[in-house]
Design an enzyme around this catalytic site. Structure first.
Site, short mmCIF file in Angstrom:
data_model
loop_
_atom_site.label_atom_id
_atom_site.label_comp_id
_atom_site.label_asym_id
_atom_site.label_seq_id
_atom_site.Cartn_x
_atom_site.Cartn_y
_atom_site.Cartn_z
N ARG A 1 -26.40 78.23 23.58
CA ARG A 1 -26.27 76.85 24.03
C ARG A 1 -24.97 76.19 23.55
O ARG A 1 -24.47 76.48 22.47
CB ARG A 1 -27.45 76.01 23.54
CG ARG A 1 -28.80 76.45 24.09
CD ARG A 1 -29.88 75.52 23.63
NE ARG A 1 -29.72 74.17 24.18
CZ ARG A 1 -30.42 73.12 23.77
NH1 ARG A 1 -31.30 73.24 22.79
NH2 ARG A 1 -30.23 71.94 24.32
N ASP B 1 -30.66 66.02 9.70
CA ASP B 1 -29.32 66.13 10.25
C ASP B 1 -28.36 65.13 9.62
O ASP B 1 -28.76 64.02 9.23
CB ASP B 1 -29.34 65.88 11.76
CG ASP B 1 -30.11 66.96 12.52
OD1 ASP B 1 -30.14 68.11 12.06
OD2 ASP B 1 -30.70 66.64 13.57
N TYR C 1 -23.09 72.09 23.68
CA TYR C 1 -23.15 70.70 24.11
C TYR C 1 -22.27 70.54 25.36
O TYR C 1 -21.33 71.32 25.56
CB TYR C 1 -22.64 69.77 23.01
CG TYR C 1 -23.59 69.60 21.85
CD1 TYR C 1 -24.86 69.07 22.03
CD2 TYR C 1 -23.20 69.96 20.55
CE1 TYR C 1 -25.73 68.91 20.96
CE2 TYR C 1 -24.06 69.80 19.48
CZ TYR C 1 -25.32 69.28 19.69
OH TYR C 1 -26.19 69.12 18.64
N ASP D 1 -39.53 66.43 13.35
CA ASP D 1 -39.16 67.47 14.33
C ASP D 1 -39.17 68.88 13.77
O ASP D 1 -38.67 69.82 14.41
CB ASP D 1 -37.79 67.16 14.95
CG ASP D 1 -36.63 67.34 13.97
OD1 ASP D 1 -36.89 67.52 12.76
OD2 ASP D 1 -35.47 67.32 14.42
N ASP E 1 -36.02 62.48 14.67
CA ASP E 1 -34.88 63.34 14.35
C ASP E 1 -33.82 62.49 13.67
O ASP E 1 -32.86 62.04 14.29
CB ASP E 1 -34.36 63.98 15.63
CG ASP E 1 -33.30 65.04 15.39
OD1 ASP E 1 -33.04 65.35 14.21
OD2 ASP E 1 -32.74 65.55 16.37
#
Length: 314
Positions: free
Chosen positions: A154, A192, A156, A187, A224
């Site tokens: 993946r 993060d 962005y 999550d 998150d």
């Protein structure tokens, strides 16, 4: 007291040992600030073994029994990174090792606290890149890998403009309903971090950051958190200490971070992400509460008080 990487003596490690003995009943233990070591060998010579200054059960990749580990928090500075496989492929993994070649988990074995109110940050996605790299929380050793969806790695849809990564020894508990954010559940990942300093970090780089603010993003119904930080040695680090300072020294950045994470899924035809706490960044005090709470969640996870939910605990 500043100590060079090569000059930490056995006597210094003995002082570390004495501190650890006094702190064994306190968890998590504070980091040692500016003490730095280039290897864990001096600690082993002093009669200690392991990975960190936190008393917790640990599962070694080379040992089948549980044991407690004690080491200087500045071990984060002496880690080496060992890639396996070609970058930006399904097989790529970035492992973390000490100087003796032992694999360490960036999630579990790097200390959260870096001393002086700072925290260790692990960069998963360097600024101005788009490969969606992340710590593999379900694999032994929890290396960094590229996220995969439907068998494909993946990216962005566009570059991220800040260093992005995670705080070690934190975990957003998916069984905990947060009353401040509409009882949204965690999550199932480490917390993060969006690091807004001027320097582009390296993939897997570990360094100390100062928390400044936090965004409560709600992604597919899950909480998150995004803690806004700045690296401790950034030229503007001394000028920013809370959310208002960020707006003054980095005008528009908080809005840009929120909007980036709100909209990055739009090119895939998905709806925008939502945010709690009034749809804006909360202050440093809130960020610190989030860090402390998620560190407690992590502690319960590795002690198996909380179900592991398919996660790797070593």
């Amino acid at each position: 007291m500043a100590v060079s990487r090569m000059a930490l003596s056995l006597a210094s490690c003995s002082r570390v040992a004495a501190w650890a003995a006094q702190s064994a009943l306190r968890a998590p233990a504070p980091a040692l600030g500016s003490l730095q070591i280039a290897a864990i060998a001096p600690l082993k010579a002093a009669g200690f073994s392991g990975h960190q200054m936190v008393q917790r059960p640990t599962w070694s990749l080379t040992r089948s029994f549980h044991r407690s580990h004690v080491v200087c928090a500045e071990l984060a500075r002496s880690l080496s990174r060992s890639p396996s496989g070609n970058f930006e492929t399904l097989e790529y993994r970035l492992f973390f090792q000490n100087d003796q070649g032992e694999t360490l988990s960036p999630w579990h074995d790097i200390p959260l606290r870096a001393g002086d109110g700072l925290f260790n940050f692990i960069c998963e996605i360097p600024k101005d890149t788009s490969a969606k790299m992340e710590v593999a929380t379900d694999e032994p050793g929890t290396p960094i890998k590229q996220d995969v969806k439907k068998g494909k790695i993946r990216y962005y849809p566009y570059n991220i403009h800040w260093n992005y990564g995670m705080l070690p020894q934190t975990w957003e508990d998916p069984s905990h309903a947060n009353p401040e954010v509409d009882n949204t559940m965690g999550d199932n990942d480490p917390v993060d971090v969006v690091e807004i300093g001027e320097k582009q970090a390296d993939l897997g780089e570990v360094y100390a950051v100062k928390p400044l603010a936090v965004l409560a993003m709600i992604d597919d119904g899950e909480l998150d958190w995004k803690v806004i930080c700045i690296r401790a040695d950034d030229p503007k680090a001394d000028l920013v200490n809370d959310v208002d300072d960020v707006e003054k020294e980095f005008p528009g950045t908080l809005t840009a971070v929120r909007d980036w994470f709100r909209d990055y899924k739009l090119p895939d035809g998905k709806p925008p992400n939502k945010f709690g706490l009034g749809d804006k960044a909360a202050d440093k005090a809130t960020a610190l509460r989030v860090i402390e709470e998620t560190n407690e969640f992590w502690s319960k996870l590795v002690k198996r008080v909380t179900p592991r939910r398919g996660l790797s605990l070593h």
